[in-house]
Design a protein around this motif. Structure first.
Motif, PDB file in Angstrom:
ATOM      1  N   ALA A 305       0.822  -1.208   0.000  1.00  0.00           N
ATOM      2  CA  ALA A 305       0.000   0.000   0.000  1.00  0.00           C
ATOM      3  C   ALA A 305       0.855   1.256   0.000  1.00  0.00           C
ATOM      4  N   THR A 306       1.944   1.237   0.769  1.00  0.00           N
ATOM      5  CA  THR A 306       2.821   2.400   0.831  1.00  0.00           C
ATOM      6  C   THR A 306       3.546   2.615  -0.495  1.00  0.00           C
ATOM      7  N   LEU A 307       4.000   1.519  -1.113  1.00  0.00           N
ATOM      8  CA  LEU A 307       4.661   1.644  -2.411  1.00  0.00           C
ATOM      9  C   LEU A 307       3.700   2.200  -3.457  1.00  0.00           C
ATOM     10  N   VAL A 308       2.471   1.709  -3.467  1.00  0.00           N
ATOM     11  CA  VAL A 308       1.478   2.221  -4.422  1.00  0.00           C
ATOM     12  C   VAL A 308       1.291   3.724  -4.235  1.00  0.00           C
ATOM     13  N   THR A 309       1.172   4.141  -2.971  1.00  0.00           N
ATOM     14  CA  THR A 309       0.931   5.551  -2.683  1.00  0.00           C
ATOM     15  C   THR A 309       2.110   6.417  -3.091  1.00  0.00           C
ATOM     16  N   THR A 310       3.330   5.994  -2.724  1.00  0.00           N
ATOM     17  CA  THR A 310       4.507   6.805  -3.043  1.00  0.00           C
ATOM     18  C   THR A 310       4.784   6.807  -4.542  1.00  0.00           C
ATOM     19  N   TRP A 311       4.591   5.662  -5.203  1.00  0.00           N
ATOM     20  CA  TRP A 311       4.804   5.621  -6.649  1.00  0.00           C
ATOM     21  C   TRP A 311       3.803   6.511  -7.367  1.00  0.00           C
ATOM     22  N   ALA A 312       2.529   6.429  -6.951  1.00  0.00           N
ATOM     23  CA  ALA A 312       1.502   7.256  -7.600  1.00  0.00           C
ATOM     24  C   ALA A 312       1.834   8.736  -7.436  1.00  0.00           C
ATOM     25  N   ALA A 313       2.251   9.131  -6.230  1.00  0.00           N
ATOM     26  CA  ALA A 313       2.581  10.538  -5.996  1.00  0.00           C
ATOM     27  C   ALA A 313       3.837  10.942  -6.763  1.00  0.00           C
ATOM     28  N   GLY A 314       4.852  10.077  -6.745  1.00  0.00           N
ATOM     29  CA  GLY A 314       6.104  10.406  -7.424  1.00  0.00           C
ATOM     30  C   GLY A 314       5.950  10.495  -8.927  1.00  0.00           C
ATOM     31  N   PHE A 315       5.267   9.506  -9.526  1.00  0.00           N
ATOM     32  CA  PHE A 315       5.084   9.523 -10.978  1.00  0.00           C
ATOM     33  C   PHE A 315       4.209  10.695 -11.392  1.00  0.00           C
TER      34      PHE A 315
END
Length: 487
Positions: A305-315
């Motif tokens: 869940a954290t990876l999804v959130t950080t990737w979505a924000a970063g991309f």
């Protein structure tokens, strides 16, 4: 009559003495010819191997010629024109220097104006280096910072500068699509199964409703649940139960979706994904690292869940930066994305493969170089379903460069199915996997024969064997065994 004395030509700092001698300000280069070892073998000892690339990060020295080997995927793609996309696949056994080689690339790329992005540092491997470079380190996890998965960050700034109604409509559609992808992955993680097509339709309608009526504050997952429960006409219209007398049937049909969203908001992931962003991902820095090492390795769901959130924000930040550049509101930017410990991201499944798959296909158009780091190609086969495994097998295939460290013979068989390996190359890599001696080195550290050795393989070209020796500062900023060293 005295005999004439013939002067002896002796070399000096300014050339040769005697007739015809003296200082030469220009020495012409000899003519060079290129041929195979079979063709030029009779010219020994005047033949020499071809030079190594000198464009990119100074990665190390050639193991046989001792020549400097320079490499990073962005420089080889953008300046040297040696590869067709800026990506590298790095694999080796643990503790063989994978992360160290990437840190060397980061140091060089930062000096070239490229912004490195580590959107999920799991150990962490890069936080100290990014901090030393004056970059931004965010620590995300339970009791730490939080990133709202529906936060679009700088896209609001892009919207503020767009006047064309068609462009505004297109931007709204992109924002809804971005938010929908993040919400779908999180909902799938919570449910343990994909959402049904009608549930996805209702979720998209609710996000569209919120986006079109958005205020300065970013919507939350609880706002999405509230809109679905209140059932305004734009949300109900996408279902078959949009008349007033069908409201009870609408609520019955959306019951599973609302239950999943409630579990997501109030369950074990709620503290991480529900709430406004407390530390935004800001790319206006030399380097960015999102440290998620505070999450337990056993909590795969929270890690995902954290990876999804950080990737979505970063991309989202990357694409917004490119859009601002297209509008003439900001200078062009280049980024270098590092996906270390990729096997952990892959094994949580539930949409991770699709996100990484999109990265491998779009890194050229997004102005982003990519480094994939893992232990084995077998990590791609450890996924729960064949569809994900088929997508994952394409990751290494599409990478322009393979950096192969110490591997087993079985692993090299798998690598050979991606890039052909000569027998000499196989023997070279296998020699790096020899077991260490029972004694330690002069600094009382274990001596690993293959540590820092890599074979840089591009297509069918002969591989470049390189040895990387980190400096003392690099060792200090990348010591993943620091808990064993403290006394």
């Amino acid at each position: 009559m005295p005999r004439s004395v013939i002067p002896i030509r002796r070399p000096s700092r300014l050339g040769y003495t005697g007739p015809g001698g003296g200082y030469m300000s220009w020495v012409e280069s000899p003519t060079e010819y290129r041929g195979t070892t079979v063709q030029v073998c009779g010219l020994w000892p005047f033949g020499t191997g071809s030079s190594t690339p000198t464009i990119g990060a100074p990665l190390g020295r050639h193991r046989y010629t001792n020549a400097t080997v320079c490499f990073d995927p962005i420089s080889w793609y953008e300046r040297a024109k040696l590869i067709n996309n800026p990506s590298v696949w790095i694999q080796a056994e643990p503790a063989m220097g994978k992360s160290t080689s990437v840190r060397r690339m980061l140091l060089s790329l930062v000096a070239q104006g490229v912004t490195p992005l580590i959107l999920g540092d799991l150990k962490p491997d890069y936080a100290e280096l990014v901090a030393a470079l004056g970059g931004r380190v965010l620590r995300v996890g339970p009791g730490l910072h939080r990133i709202n998965p529906l936060d679009i960050g700088p896209w609001q700034q892009v919207l503020a500068h767009v006047r064309d109604p068609k462009e505004i409509e297109q931007l709204h559609a992109e924002i809804v699509d971005r938010r929908l992808n993040a919400a779908l992955v999180l909902a799938t993680l919570t449910r343990g199964a994909p959402l049904a097509s009608d549930e996805i339709t209702v979720l998209a309608a609710a996000l569209r409703f919120l986006t079109e009526r958005e205020s300065a504050a970013q919507p939350l997952l609880s706002d999405v649940l509230r809109v679905i429960e209140e059932a305004p006409m734009p949300v109900r219209w996408v279902t078959l139960w949009h008349d007033d007398h069908d409201l009870d049937r609408y609520r019955l049909e959306t019951e599973n979706l609302r239950r999943t969203l409630r579990a997501l908001i109030h369950g074990p992931l709620g503290s991480t994904v529900e709430g406004h962003t407390t530390a935004s991902i800001d790319l206006d820095t030399t380097a960015l690292c999102v440290d998620i090492s505070g999450i337990s390795e056993t909590n795969q769901m929270l890690t995902a869940a954290t990876l999804v959130t950080t990737w979505a924000a970063g991309f989202g930040q990357v694409e917004a930066a490119h859009r601002m550049s297209d509008l003439g509101l900001a200078p062009p930017r280049r980024f270098f994305l590092v996906l270390d410990e990729m096997w952990r991201a892959l094994r949580v499944g539930h949409g991770m493969v699709d996100r990484i798959d999109a990265l491998t296909r779009l890194n050229r158009s997004k102005g982003t170089g990519t480094a994939f780091i893992t232990h084995s190609l077998g990590d791609l086969q450890a996924l729960p379903n064949e569809e994900d495994r088929a997508k994952a097998r394409g990751f290494a295939d599409r990478c322009a460069v393979l950096m192969i460290g110490a591997c087993s013979e079985q692993e090299l068989d798998a690598v050979a199915r991606v890039r052909p390996l000569a027998q000499a190359e196989r023997a070279e890599v296998l020699s790096w996997s020899a077991p260490p001696s029972w004694t330690t080195g002069p600094d009382e550290e274990e001596v690993l024969i293959g540590r820092g050795n890599f074979l840089i393989k591009v297509g069918t070209r002969p591989g470049i064997p390189v040895h990387l020796e980190p400096t003392e500062i690099e060792k200090q900023l990348g010591n993943t065994d620091f808990r064993w060293r403290r006394t």
